[in-house]
Design a protein around this motif. Structure first.
Motif, PDB file in Angstrom:
ATOM      1  N   TYR A 448       0.935  -1.067  -0.088  1.00 57.38           N
ATOM      2  CA  TYR A 448      -0.075  -0.083   0.176  1.00 57.38           C
ATOM      3  C   TYR A 448       1.131   1.252  -0.113  1.00 57.38           C
ATOM      4  O   TYR A 448       2.177   1.412   1.095  1.00 57.38           O
ATOM      5  CB  TYR A 448      -1.206  -0.198   1.077  1.00 57.38           C
ATOM      6  CG  TYR A 448      -1.764   1.030   1.536  1.00 57.38           C
ATOM      7  CD1 TYR A 448      -3.155   1.097   0.962  1.00 57.38           C
ATOM      8  CD2 TYR A 448      -1.369   1.979   2.357  1.00 57.38           C
ATOM      9  CE1 TYR A 448      -3.675   2.431   1.085  1.00 57.38           C
ATOM     10  CE2 TYR A 448      -2.166   3.451   2.109  1.00 57.38           C
ATOM     11  CZ  TYR A 448      -3.432   3.544   1.398  1.00 57.38           C
ATOM     12  OH  TYR A 448      -3.841   4.260   1.501  1.00 57.38           O
ATOM     13  N   SER A 449       0.665   2.268  -0.301  1.00 55.18           N
ATOM     14  CA  SER A 449       1.274   3.712  -0.939  1.00 55.18           C
ATOM     15  C   SER A 449       3.124   3.206  -1.268  1.00 55.18           C
ATOM     16  O   SER A 449       3.819   4.276  -0.833  1.00 55.18           O
ATOM     17  CB  SER A 449       0.727   3.745   0.662  1.00 55.18           C
ATOM     18  OG  SER A 449       0.061   5.112   0.421  1.00 55.18           O
ATOM     19  N   GLY A 481      -2.500   4.756 -10.736  1.00 56.37           N
ATOM     20  CA  GLY A 481      -1.567   5.613 -10.469  1.00 56.37           C
ATOM     21  C   GLY A 481      -0.025   6.104 -11.275  1.00 56.37           C
ATOM     22  O   GLY A 481      -1.485   6.665 -12.621  1.00 56.37           O
ATOM     23  N   THR A 523       3.914   4.124  -9.076  1.00 57.78           N
ATOM     24  CA  THR A 523       3.341   4.816  -7.836  1.00 57.78           C
ATOM     25  C   THR A 523       1.935   4.631  -7.528  1.00 57.78           C
ATOM     26  O   THR A 523       1.407   5.357  -8.624  1.00 57.78           O
ATOM     27  CB  THR A 523       3.586   6.120  -7.876  1.00 57.78           C
ATOM     28  OG1 THR A 523       5.078   6.075  -8.329  1.00 57.78           O
ATOM     29  CG2 THR A 523       3.461   6.755  -6.277  1.00 57.78           C
ATOM     30  N   ALA A 525      -2.162   5.331  -6.750  1.00 57.57           N
ATOM     31  CA  ALA A 525      -2.547   6.352  -6.506  1.00 57.57           C
ATOM     32  C   ALA A 525      -2.680   6.566  -4.891  1.00 57.57           C
ATOM     33  O   ALA A 525      -3.081   5.587  -4.089  1.00 57.57           O
ATOM     34  CB  ALA A 525      -4.294   6.516  -7.141  1.00 57.57           C
ATOM     35  N   SER A 526      -3.115   7.663  -3.869  1.00 56.08           N
ATOM     36  CA  SER A 526      -2.869   7.802  -3.100  1.00 56.08           C
ATOM     37  C   SER A 526      -4.920   7.213  -2.587  1.00 56.08           C
ATOM     38  O   SER A 526      -5.179   7.031  -2.708  1.00 56.08           O
ATOM     39  CB  SER A 526      -3.008   9.653  -1.840  1.00 56.08           C
ATOM     40  OG  SER A 526      -3.062  10.240  -1.564  1.00 56.08           O
ATOM     41  N   HIS A 527      -3.958   6.724  -1.521  1.00 54.50           N
ATOM     42  CA  HIS A 527      -4.946   5.630  -0.569  1.00 54.50           C
ATOM     43  C   HIS A 527      -6.066   4.594  -1.296  1.00 54.50           C
ATOM     44  O   HIS A 527      -7.000   3.906  -1.650  1.00 54.50           O
ATOM     45  CB  HIS A 527      -6.073   6.889  -0.102  1.00 54.50           C
ATOM     46  CG  HIS A 527      -5.732   7.513   0.964  1.00 54.50           C
ATOM     47  ND1 HIS A 527      -4.877   7.741   2.178  1.00 54.50           N
ATOM     48  CD2 HIS A 527      -5.695   8.874   0.936  1.00 54.50           C
ATOM     49  CE1 HIS A 527      -4.278   9.205   2.722  1.00 54.50           C
ATOM     50  NE2 HIS A 527      -4.953   9.586   2.199  1.00 54.50           N
ATOM     51  N   TYR A 528      -4.980   4.637  -2.667  1.00 54.92           N
ATOM     52  CA  TYR A 528      -5.376   2.767  -3.257  1.00 54.92           C
ATOM     53  C   TYR A 528      -5.368   1.634  -2.970  1.00 54.92           C
ATOM     54  O   TYR A 528      -4.041   1.954  -2.915  1.00 54.92           O
ATOM     55  CB  TYR A 528      -5.140   3.531  -5.177  1.00 54.92           C
ATOM     56  CG  TYR A 528      -5.452   2.684  -5.433  1.00 54.92           C
ATOM     57  CD1 TYR A 528      -7.437   2.292  -5.759  1.00 54.92           C
ATOM     58  CD2 TYR A 528      -4.948   1.382  -6.238  1.00 54.92           C
ATOM     59  CE1 TYR A 528      -7.564   1.404  -6.674  1.00 54.92           C
ATOM     60  CE2 TYR A 528      -5.329   0.781  -6.790  1.00 54.92           C
ATOM     61  CZ  TYR A 528      -6.751   0.159  -7.608  1.00 54.92           C
ATOM     62  OH  TYR A 528      -7.279  -0.225  -8.400  1.00 54.92           O
ATOM     63  N   LEU A 569       0.949   8.563   7.521  1.00 55.13           N
ATOM     64  CA  LEU A 569       1.547   9.454   5.995  1.00 55.13           C
ATOM     65  C   LEU A 569       2.991   9.703   6.011  1.00 55.13           C
ATOM     66  O   LEU A 569       3.957  10.169   5.327  1.00 55.13           O
ATOM     67  CB  LEU A 569       0.553   8.837   5.040  1.00 55.13           C
ATOM     68  CG  LEU A 569       0.069   8.083   4.442  1.00 55.13           C
ATOM     69  CD1 LEU A 569      -1.439   8.525   3.726  1.00 55.13           C
ATOM     70  CD2 LEU A 569       1.274   6.576   4.121  1.00 55.13           C
ATOM     71  N   SER A 587      -1.648  18.046   6.161  1.00 53.27           N
ATOM     72  CA  SER A 587      -0.260  17.841   5.482  1.00 53.27           C
ATOM     73  C   SER A 587       1.200  17.868   5.963  1.00 53.27           C
ATOM     74  O   SER A 587       2.163  17.724   5.631  1.00 53.27           O
ATOM     75  CB  SER A 587      -0.306  18.963   4.592  1.00 53.27           C
ATOM     76  OG  SER A 587       0.123  20.165   5.606  1.00 53.27           O
ATOM     77  N   ASP A 590      -0.490  13.236   9.468  1.00 52.85           N
ATOM     78  CA  ASP A 590      -1.854  12.493   8.345  1.00 52.85           C
ATOM     79  C   ASP A 590      -1.241  10.740   8.416  1.00 52.85           C
ATOM     80  O   ASP A 590      -0.805  10.560   8.347  1.00 52.85           O
ATOM     81  CB  ASP A 590      -1.793  12.591   7.267  1.00 52.85           C
ATOM     82  CG  ASP A 590      -3.085  12.108   6.753  1.00 52.85           C
ATOM     83  OD1 ASP A 590      -2.474  11.990   5.039  1.00 52.85           O
ATOM     84  OD2 ASP A 590      -3.738  11.462   6.607  1.00 52.85           O
TER      85      ASP A 590
END
Length: 918
Positions: A448-449, A481, A523, A525-528, A569, A587, A590
């Protein structure tokens, strides 16, 4: 008239009208003649005296004349005179003896020059000229005499020396002529010749011989270059001949009648003896074979000996180089594409030092160029060694896959005369377009990530190949991604940048494509989490140009795993101005977990900061206190610095999800930055009473019609020192660090103020002002006093003095002055509020309007984590010290008048003023 002379004769120049008498005649030593005076003068003008042969010395010419009584009186008259003449002696033809010598030997006698008999011992000179067959010397044998040189009588009498030319039996000669002086003008007599005979064996040999490399030389009479010997002095006797060469072997034409003393055929030297006839037979056809690939000078030495003399000679031989066979590499190219390598022409190692040329012929199947790919080469052209070594370029015929080629031959000059060696051929294979082949790994799994790198080293590399080796067009697309190429070197990007793209298209050669794909990074996608897909499309670029694209499609499935536990994160910390407040946003802090909403991720405080406090929705947090990721996302978590100096601090926490799964304890760092200390406050000033306005700014006009100034805070966009994502609908927000407020401005605006009565003016007299507190405020804000407007003309009932409100200028480098009239004027407003109710209402309404506008700015500043402005602003106002949480106008009326109804907060005042304004 009578003329007489000794040692010669006289001759009149003109005998016209002259009569010789007494048996005399012209051109004798005695002349007796008569005539007129005119005739006599003509005869004497040019009188010639000629000395007798070989005469030298002094003579006298005597002349006498008789007028025979023909002139004057007294009978015949006579007169006489004489002329002295000196006759210089001159040299006469000498005599010289001949001489003889042996071959290559200087004479030892003869060559004696004797003056003429008439000259006796007289001193004179000889001019020597016409020297042939050798060198002439004075008697010492070393002082050379050049042609035309003069020598003295004595040097000639001593005898001269002569050295014949080397290895020559030709007779030598020179001439001698007497001279009275050592100059051409003194030459007399006739020249005489001396001859020097040279005896010994003679070799007749050719001049310089030139042959090509690796070619034998034959010296024969049929070729006009034979070697022969002669020796008249030995008759039928024998002579000995020696032959030698430094770079080759010798072979005699015949062995009959000769005896070989040493050496022999096939060797570099031969010594043999025989009669002149036998020797000449052996030499006629003499062959010389030189060492393989020898070039340069290789002279043949010859020596002939008889009983007493030796003759030597040398035949110069030059062996010239010839061109040898070069080598050339073949090439392969794609249809309709120029070659990029090969076609290198290398000279033969034997020719490298000569830097030969290459002639190009028989070009077929396309066009040939120099290495620049521009300069064409035609059939029959010559190119240099450097141009050949650089490699040539070949373009096949359009749309043809037939092979091409050309021939190469070496030449020592840029002309056909220098050609040599064999002709070699170069072949160019032309490959028609073909479809590329993709090589991709099996399905991939990534955390993940986490990024996924495709590389040959990891065993999951992606490659593209094509048998034609030409340019390929590659298109990469990805779902859920982004993709980043390992390198973009050598690529021509058509779309995408090669970094963080969802789609990339480029062209390149296979090697450059493999380099770009080796290190390709996916890479997610965020939180995917789930399945992503990479699509690879490869197309032969040449086939695209030909209108028949040849492509290959491949794909790679990637499973992005869900996080098994919460994942922190971001934990980047916060930088804040000392003594200020800043929001902590996602930011900088998180946490995420797949399938879990932010409000289910709970942070528990395990350790508090030492230089500040942690607040949630304005309430302090203690150890054990909690907040959620959702509250962070909504901007409810903030840090309040209570230190006036720079400090490094932190608070500790743990994160748990709804199931109780937690992360290891972590810390959030807070770095406080010191700000400049505030200036020393000025002493209190006496307030200026003013008449409150009947309406808010922008409202109607009072009864007095005059204009007053009220403070209004104006703001414009705020710039920050870090990029951020807004957590609310404000113009900007800051995730960490300091915020620079560039355009906050508090200005005074005119309002209509009615004329106050004397009673009202007395009632509005303010209480003594209290000095404001000295609190630090954020940098980049400046408060200045706005200049009051010009005084109006004198009136019957002049209006009350108008206050001047402070102005926030937009100077980002300025600091807040705590002695500014802003605080003083606000105290005046508070004190006037204790007067009559109507006045207080107007004051409250005007002030509330100002403060309400200011509150929007304060709230914005608070939202961007620079709460220090608000705290400093409020703490500096004495009238507001007793109210909380955000005191605006304290219950002043209660303290002064005991009126409970007037205890209002700033918020209620603002609402009331707005209602009144409406």
């Amino acid at each position: 008239m009578t003329l007489s002379v000794t040692g010669g004769t006289l001759a009149l120049a003109d005998t016209t009208g002259i009569t010789f008498i007494n048996s005399t005649a012209n051109d004798t030593n005695l002349l007796n003649f008569q005539g007129t005076i005119g005739n006599l003068n003509s005869a004497l003008n040019g009188l010639l005296y000629t000395p007798s042969q070989d005469f030298g010395g002094a003579v006298t010419l005597i002349a006498s004349i008789n007028d025979l009584g023909n002139t004057g009186s007294g009978g015949p008259q006579t007169a006489s005179g004489s002329v002295s003449i000196n006759v210089n002696p001159v040299a006469h033809s000498p005599s010289v003896t001949n001489a003889s010598t042996l071959l290559n030997t200087q004479t030892t006698d003869g060559l004696v020059i004797t003056p003429g008999v008439l000259d006796g011992s007289a001193q004179g000179y000889y001019q020597v000229a016409g020297i042939t067959g050798g060198m002439l010397y004075l008697h010492d044998g070393t002082t050379a005499i050049a042609n035309g040189q003069f020598i003295a009588f004595a040097q000639g009498l001593a005898g001269l020396k002569f050295t014949p030319s080397l290895n020559s039996t030709a007779a030598g000669n020179f001439t001698v002529q007497a001279a009275s002086t050592a100059s051409v003008s003194g030459l007399v007599g006739s020249p005489v010749t001396a001859t020097i005979a040279v005896d010994g064996p003679i070799i007749n040999f050719p001049g310089v011989q030139t042959i090509p490399e690796d070619t034998a030389l034959a010296l024969s009479s049929s070729s006009g270059n034979a070697i022969s010997v002669s020796d008249a002095s030995i008759g039928s006797g024998t002579v000995t001949v020696s032959l030698n060469t430094s770079s080759g072997s010798l072979t005699l034409a015949s062995l009959a009648g000769i005896t070989i003393a040493n050496g022999g055929d096939g060797q570099s030297n031969i010594n043999f003896t025989g009669t002149v006839a036998a020797v000449n037979a052996a030499l006629d056809g003499l062959a010389i074979a030189f060492t393989s690939h020898f070039t340069g000078s290789a002279d043949l030495g010859i020596a002939v000996n008889d009983v007493s003399n030796q003759f030597t000679a040398t035949v110069p031989i030059g062996v010239t180089p010839v061109a040898h066979t070069p080598s050339v590499t073949n090439a392969i190219t794609n249809e309709d594409q120029m070659t990029t390598s090969g076609l290198v022409i290398t000279p033969n190692p034997l020719d490298v030092a000569l830097e030969p040329y290459f002639q190009i012929t028989n070009i077929t199947g396309g066009s040939l160029f120099l290495n620049d790919g521009i300069t064409p080469i035609a059939n029959g052209d010559f190119i240099t060694t450097a141009q050949g070594l650089a490699g040539l370029k070949f373009t096949p015929a359009l749309h043809s896959s037939s092979p091409g080629g050309f021939d190469v031959q070496t030449s020592l000059v840029s002309a056909a005369s220098g050609l040599g060696g064999a002709v070699v051929a170069a072949t160019i294979s032309v490959i028609p377009p073909s479809a590329p082949v993709n090589s991709v790994p099996a399905a991939q799994t990534v955390g993940y990530s986490m990024p996924l790198v495709f590389s040959s080293a990891a065993g999951n590399g992606i490659t593209v190949s094509n048998s034609d080796g030409g340019v390929q067009q590659i298109t990469l697309t990805v779902t859920d991604g982004t993709l980043t190429l390992g390198t973009t070197t050598g690529l021509t990007l058509i779309s995408g940048t090669g970094t963080g793209d969802t789609g990339i298209t480029f062209t390149a050669l296979p090697a450059q494509i493999d380099a770009a794909l080796d290190g390709l990074v996916f890479t997610p996608a965020s939180h995917y989490s789930g399945t992503a897909m990479i699509q690879i499309s490869s197309t032969d670029a040449q086939s695209i140009a030909l209108g028949n694209p040849l492509s290959a499609m491949s794909s790679v499935a990637i499973t992005v795993s869900a996080p098994p536990t919460p994942v922190l994160l971001v934990d980047s910390g916060l930088t804040i101005a000392a003594g200020s407040t800043a929001m902590i946003t996602s930011s900088s802090l998180d946490a995420v977990e797949m399938g879990v909403s932010p409000d289910q991720l709970v942070f528990t405080v395990t350790k508090l900061p030492s230089s500040g406090r942690l607040e949630l929705a304005g309430q302090p947090l203690s150890v054990g206190g909690t907040f959620t990721q959702s509250q962070i996302d909504q901007g409810q978590l903030q840090f309040v610095s209570i230190s006036a100096t720079a400090t490094d601090d932190a608070f500790s926490f743990v994160v748990k999800d709804a199931a109780g799964t937690s992360l290891p304890a972590a810390s959030f760092a807070v770095h406080s930055v010191a700000v400049a200390p505030p200036p020393t406050p000025l002493p209190p000033t006496v307030p200026t009473p003013f008449t409150p306005p009947p309406t808010l700014p922008g409202g109607g006009t009072g009864s007095g019609g005059s204009s007053n100034l009220v403070p209004v805070i104006q703001n414009s966009p705020i710039s920050t020192d870090q990029s951020s994502t807004a957590a609310d609908n404000s113009d900007a927000s800051i995730t960490a660090g300091l915020t620079t407020i560039t355009n906050l401005e508090l200005v005074t605006v005119p309002v209509d103020t009615p004329q106050a009565s004397p009673a009202q003016q007395a009632a509005a007299a303010p209480a003594p002002a209290v000095p404001p507190k000295s609190n630090a405020v954020p940098a980049h804000v400046n408060v200045t006093d706005a200049a009051p407007p010009p005084a109006p003309a004198a009136q019957a009932n002049p209006p009350a003095a108008q206050p001047v409100a402070p102005v926030f200028s937009g100077n980002p480098a300025a600091t807040l002055s705590h002695s500014s009239p802003l605080w003083h004027d606000l105290d005046i407003m508070q004190q006037q509020a204790n007067s009559e109710h109507e006045t207080r209402v107007h004051i409250v309404a005007g002030t509330a309007t100002v403060v309400s506008v200011g509150m929007s700015v304060v709230y914005l500043v608070w939202a961007i984590r620079v709460g220090s402005i608000l705290s400093s602003f409020l703490s500096s106002m004495p009238a507001w010290k007793l109210v909380d949480p955000l005191p605006i106008l304290d219950q002043a009326s209660e303290k002064i008048e005991g009126d409970e109804e007037d205890e209002e907060s700033l918020e209620s005042m603002v609402d009331e003023s707005r209602r009144m304004a409406a």
